[in-house]
Design an enzyme around this catalytic site. Sequence first.
Site, mmCIF file in Angstrom:
data_model
loop_
_atom_site.group_PDB
_atom_site.id
_atom_site.type_symbol
_atom_site.label_atom_id
_atom_site.label_comp_id
_atom_site.label_asym_id
_atom_site.label_seq_id
_atom_site.Cartn_x
_atom_site.Cartn_y
_atom_site.Cartn_z
ATOM 1 N N ARG A 15 -4.057 -18.209 -41.699
ATOM 2 C CA ARG A 15 -3.767 -19.415 -40.935
ATOM 3 C C ARG A 15 -3.474 -20.536 -41.941
ATOM 4 O O ARG A 15 -3.942 -20.492 -43.076
ATOM 5 C CB ARG A 15 -4.954 -19.810 -40.057
ATOM 6 C CG ARG A 15 -5.426 -18.728 -39.092
ATOM 7 C CD ARG A 15 -6.661 -19.212 -38.352
ATOM 8 N NE ARG A 15 -7.181 -18.204 -37.417
ATOM 9 C CZ ARG A 15 -8.109 -17.309 -37.718
ATOM 10 N NH1 ARG A 15 -8.643 -17.281 -38.946
ATOM 11 N NH2 ARG A 15 -8.526 -16.424 -36.824
ATOM 12 N N LYS A 61 -12.098 -18.850 -39.316
ATOM 13 C CA LYS A 61 -12.705 -19.573 -38.197
ATOM 14 C C LYS A 61 -14.156 -19.142 -38.016
ATOM 15 O O LYS A 61 -14.516 -17.999 -38.276
ATOM 16 C CB LYS A 61 -11.930 -19.273 -36.911
ATOM 17 C CG LYS A 61 -10.662 -20.100 -36.736
ATOM 18 C CD LYS A 61 -10.077 -19.866 -35.360
ATOM 19 C CE LYS A 61 -8.871 -20.758 -35.125
ATOM 20 N NZ LYS A 61 -8.291 -20.533 -33.766
ATOM 21 N N HIS A 89 2.599 -20.043 -38.438
ATOM 22 C CA HIS A 89 1.799 -18.991 -37.806
ATOM 23 C C HIS A 89 2.622 -17.723 -37.589
ATOM 24 O O HIS A 89 2.042 -16.635 -37.432
ATOM 25 C CB HIS A 89 1.230 -19.486 -36.471
ATOM 26 C CG HIS A 89 -0.116 -18.907 -36.145
ATOM 27 N ND1 HIS A 89 -1.253 -19.186 -36.873
ATOM 28 C CD2 HIS A 89 -0.509 -18.040 -35.175
ATOM 29 C CE1 HIS A 89 -2.287 -18.530 -36.358
ATOM 30 N NE2 HIS A 89 -1.855 -17.819 -35.328
ATOM 31 N N ARG A 131 1.823 -15.155 -40.144
ATOM 32 C CA ARG A 131 0.593 -14.418 -39.842
ATOM 33 C C ARG A 131 0.877 -13.309 -38.825
ATOM 34 O O ARG A 131 0.407 -12.174 -38.977
ATOM 35 C CB ARG A 131 -0.456 -15.400 -39.307
ATOM 36 C CG ARG A 131 -1.782 -14.777 -38.864
ATOM 37 C CD ARG A 131 -2.741 -15.904 -38.497
ATOM 38 N NE ARG A 131 -3.912 -15.443 -37.760
ATOM 39 C CZ ARG A 131 -5.031 -14.973 -38.309
ATOM 40 N NH1 ARG A 131 -5.121 -14.876 -39.619
ATOM 41 N NH2 ARG A 131 -6.057 -14.613 -37.570
ATOM 42 N N HIS A 142 -10.350 -11.617 -36.942
ATOM 43 C CA HIS A 142 -10.640 -11.909 -35.540
ATOM 44 C C HIS A 142 -12.088 -11.558 -35.219
ATOM 45 O O HIS A 142 -12.599 -10.530 -35.647
ATOM 46 C CB HIS A 142 -9.710 -11.109 -34.630
ATOM 47 C CG HIS A 142 -8.314 -11.640 -34.594
ATOM 48 N ND1 HIS A 142 -7.244 -10.910 -34.106
ATOM 49 C CD2 HIS A 142 -7.790 -12.833 -34.986
ATOM 50 C CE1 HIS A 142 -6.141 -11.630 -34.202
ATOM 51 N NE2 HIS A 142 -6.445 -12.794 -34.721
ATOM 52 N N TYR A 152 -0.933 -7.983 -30.153
ATOM 53 C CA TYR A 152 0.071 -7.315 -30.979
ATOM 54 C C TYR A 152 0.482 -5.958 -30.408
ATOM 55 O O TYR A 152 1.599 -5.501 -30.642
ATOM 56 C CB TYR A 152 -0.447 -7.173 -32.415
ATOM 57 C CG TYR A 152 -0.731 -8.507 -33.055
ATOM 58 C CD1 TYR A 152 0.307 -9.362 -33.414
ATOM 59 C CD2 TYR A 152 -2.038 -8.946 -33.263
ATOM 60 C CE1 TYR A 152 0.053 -10.606 -33.962
ATOM 61 C CE2 TYR A 152 -2.300 -10.185 -33.823
ATOM 62 C CZ TYR A 152 -1.250 -11.008 -34.166
ATOM 63 O OH TYR A 152 -1.504 -12.245 -34.706
#
Length: 329
Positions: A159, A184, A256, A259, A282, A291
Amino acid sequence: MTPIASHITAFLRERLPLQRGASHHTCESYAYTFQLLFAFASQKLDLAPSDLCLEHLDAQLVMDFLAHLEAQRGNGPSTRNTRLAAIKSFMRFVEYRVPSILEHSRRMLAIPTKKTDQPLVNHLSMAEMQAILDAPDVRTRSGIRDRAMLHLCFAAGLRVSELLPFPLTALTFHPTPTVRVQGKGRRERALPLWKQTADDLQAWLAVRGESSVPAVFLSAHGRAMTRMGFTHVLHKYVRLAAQSCPSLNEKHVSPHVLRHTCAMIILQATGDLRKVSLWLGHADMQTTEVYLRADPTEKIEALEAVMLPALRRGQFTVPDKLIASLRGA
């Protein structure tokens, strides 16, 4: 009437960073939400932002603000929901400080979020990605930096919020080139690098020079690269790459998208969604399933595995002579 200034200050400076341990990026996002909200309320109520009170922020004003975001600022439902979440978080915080506004707050907390579309992720082919990475002029210092920056963003699936504050201490070249990424939710992950990516990073570090700024990638003024600066760099090289790869003219390439491109390439190479999830950092596998919807590989395999029914063929006969004559006209 209860002035809002002291409460929003306590929320942004104490509640979020100290009590909840929110990241700097989250604090900035919330602060920007209230910057927009107070500017809107100030104009609508004809008051200076510093004169706003908690009682001025009612459910109708918030709904008008959300409509303003979509109609005037062109924000989508996802951004609208993010702004609403920040406002609700603040109101839950204020309820305990000013119990008299509890009913006032309940009305705002009842505002529903808006359902959002879930389009297929936008990604690039390997040929398009190669054209972008070949675009920087590596005979110049800025070209060496830009190649390394774009290459790392793509290869590690980072990111922008992970790439730009990336510190020198997060890089290791021996025995295996590796990067340590703070993602994150403060989740760290370690990613090995392709040899070409490591070579580009070492080429940049060789010309980067000494700096008191810990970030790996610096602007022309010696400061840490900003989100706007990185986006400008990317768009510049997309335009250059489009000269040799015309398909890029038809795509909107944001940071993005690099990514997403990394994720699609890993999925197509391994066929393992778990590996994609680990690579991207994630927290939930459901986030990674987007995806699968964009990758046609498994759908083609399913289509080829199905035995199609043998259908009887026939030809439609027009029952009326007039209609038959018109068909041949």
